[in-house]
Design an enzyme around this catalytic site. Structure first.
Site, PDB file in Angstrom:
ATOM      1  N   SER A  26      20.293  50.771  19.475  1.00 58.29           N
ATOM      2  CA  SER A  26      21.102  49.691  18.930  1.00 58.29           C
ATOM      3  C   SER A  26      20.389  48.353  19.064  1.00 58.29           C
ATOM      4  CB  SER A  26      22.443  49.628  19.664  1.00 58.29           C
ATOM      5  OG  SER A  26      23.119  48.427  19.388  1.00 58.29           O
ATOM      6  N   LYS A  27      20.335  47.619  17.965  1.00 58.73           N
ATOM      7  CA  LYS A  27      19.785  46.259  17.999  1.00 58.73           C
ATOM      8  C   LYS A  27      20.611  45.384  18.947  1.00 58.73           C
ATOM      9  CE  LYS A  27      17.567  42.522  16.643  1.00 58.73           C
ATOM     10  NZ  LYS A  27      16.255  42.201  17.210  1.00 58.73           N
TER      11      LYS A  27
END
Length: 482
Positions: free
Chosen positions: A253-254
């Site tokens: 996940s960014k």
């Protein structure tokens, strides 16, 4: 045998995802291991998702990692242009060629009709796909609609019966029933090619022999093969690699700061360590070695070592590998990387930063951890007397107070404040008192740092802090314990 030619074809839609970087790495390695060419192609046909400056991020990331391309947008080459939007004029002619061969057709269905068909299919529990409404229009009907200016797309004419088989270097032969394949769009209503069609045409025109991509494209591979066969082109070798996951259920996940190369750089990782680690995500070397230079990866890499299972991103392992790389740096290289982080915590100008670096290096796994390790240098933090109690060192508040009172006059009496002299004086004190080293040295560390974990022990810290500051902090320790 044709010369090996691989390509990395990212879309400039933002940051460089770890999965993309791994694809670039494997693509580069396969080319170089076989004496081939590594090509960079920018696929920017999806104009709605483009991010300004993203192409420069791609260039910088690849160059930082040493993945230098032989042909590409900025270096040129014999099969350019290497930016897909600059190649737009050529795709429609190939689609029309397929129409003339009976391998594609014009589709005039509007958005409303397609949505209605999809809704009916979903309600009936049928896998949504185009119902081939325009597939069997006569030439006269097609021409009449074209003459009337009715918007259209060009679709691939996939066989409705039989099977199509394609070979993947990792998964082997995979056979798919044609009935499960949609008549995908090749040219959109605006005349632009779809990603899948442009990909096939560009790979052929650029002489690509090996295609490395994520296994989410396994489902598209049969249609790619049908296109190659329709044109009579040679099919490249496919290597579909598994996803990189945060854990068994979640993708990277960014938001969590672990999805991109830039995230990892901002966290204080070294580029060679990141490259080394991502090579191990989904690929296993034959021996026990895990630390590889790029040249060693090229030598060691074999497609047979790729895994068919998703790779789990292990931040602990990455951190350990990063620590290995940091410890291999020369002290000057380490200081160059560490100095910005040292300066965040230490503003004093009279501090020997190189000596701090020497103490930090063996204890550094991430450069971003540095400020917290040395934030006591400028100013002694508030700390609890309980820090003086150390079970292993057999110290408590009472004997620590006694030790600090013994240490104070010894250090005050030193005229030449060097590490050698401080060491000699304190170990003489230890011998005279007949105690374990920790009885003297642990209280000293706590008094001068206010911490239980520090880079270096009390003697090294006294040298860095200087005599006046060290004496002042020892006095404060005595005061606290009294």
């Amino acid at each position: 045998m044709n010369k090996v030619r691989t390509r990395f074809a990212p879309s400039p839609t933002g940051y460089m995802h770890i999965g993309n970087l791994r694809t670039a790495l494997f693509t580069y390695i396969i080319a170089k291991k076989n004496g081939g060419d590594f090509i960079l192609r920018i696929e920017d046909t999806d104009q709605g998702r483009l991010v300004e400056g993203a192409t420069d991020v791609i260039y910088k990331t690849l160059r930082d990692c040493g993945l230098n391309w032989d042909e590409g947008p900025d270096v040129g080459g014999p099969v350019g242009p290497y930016i897909q939007s600059e190649r737009m004029g050529m795709f429609k002619q190939y689609a029309v060629e397929l129409v003339e061969k009976g391998e594609a057709y014009y589709c005039f269905c509007d958005k409303e009709r397609l949505e209605e068909v999809r809704a009916i299919q979903e309600a009936s529990g049928i896998m949504p796909m185009y119902d081939r409404h325009c597939r069997d229009l006569s030439k006269e009907e097609v021409q009449a609609k074209l003459d009337a200016g009715i918007p259209y797309v060009i679709r691939q004419k996939v066989p409705t019966e039989g099977e199509v088989t394609f070979h993947d270097e990792l998964y082997g032969d995979i056979t798919v029933p044609c009935s499960t394949l949609d008549d995908q769009i090749l040219i959109k209503t605006d005349g632009m090619p779809t990603y899948n069609f442009a990909n096939v045409v560009d790979d052929h025109l650029m002489g690509i022999t090996h295609v490395v991509r994520g296994n989410e494209y396994l489902a598209s591979a049969p249609k790619y093969n049908l296109l190659y066969n329709a044109f009579g082109w040679e099919v490249p070798k496919y290597i579909h690699v598994e996803h990189i996951m945060k854990d068994k259920q979640h993708k990277l996940s960014k938001r969590d700061g672990d999805a991109s190369y830039q995230d990892l750089m901002e966290k204080g990782y070294l580029t060679p360590a990141v490259l080394n680690y991502i090579a191990l995500l989904g690929w296993a070397p034959k021996g026990e070695q895990e630390i590889f230079t790029l040249e060693e990866l090229i030598e060691e890499f074999d497609i047979s070592g790729l895994s068919k299972s998703p790779a789990i991103f292990d931040a602990v392992k990455l951190k350990a590998i990063n620590g290995e790389y940091i410890r291999k740096l020369s002290i000057d290289e380490y200081l160059e990387n560490a100095l910005p982080y040292i300066k965040k915590a230490v503003k004093r100008e009279d501090i020997d930063v190189k000596r701090i670096a020497q103490l930090l290096q063996p204890r550094t796994e991430l450069f971003t951890d540095i400020p917290e390790q040395i934030d006591f240098i400028d100013e002694l933090p508030e700390y609890e007397n309980a820090l003086y109690c150390h079970k292993k060192m057999k110290t408590n508040e009472e004997n620590s107070l006694e030790s600090l009172k013994d240490i104070l006059p010894v250090l005050e009496g030193l005229s030449d404040w060097t590490e050698e002299n401080i060491h000699e004086a304190l170990f003489k004190l230890i011998e005279e008192k007949g105690v374990k080293n920790g009885i003297i040295l642990w209280p000293l560390r706590v008094a001068v740092s206010g911490k239980s974990f520090t880079p270096g022990g009390g003697i090294e810290l006294c040298v860095i802090l200087g005599k006046d500051e060290s004496i002042a902090r020892i006095r404060k320790g005595i005061e606290k314990l009294s």
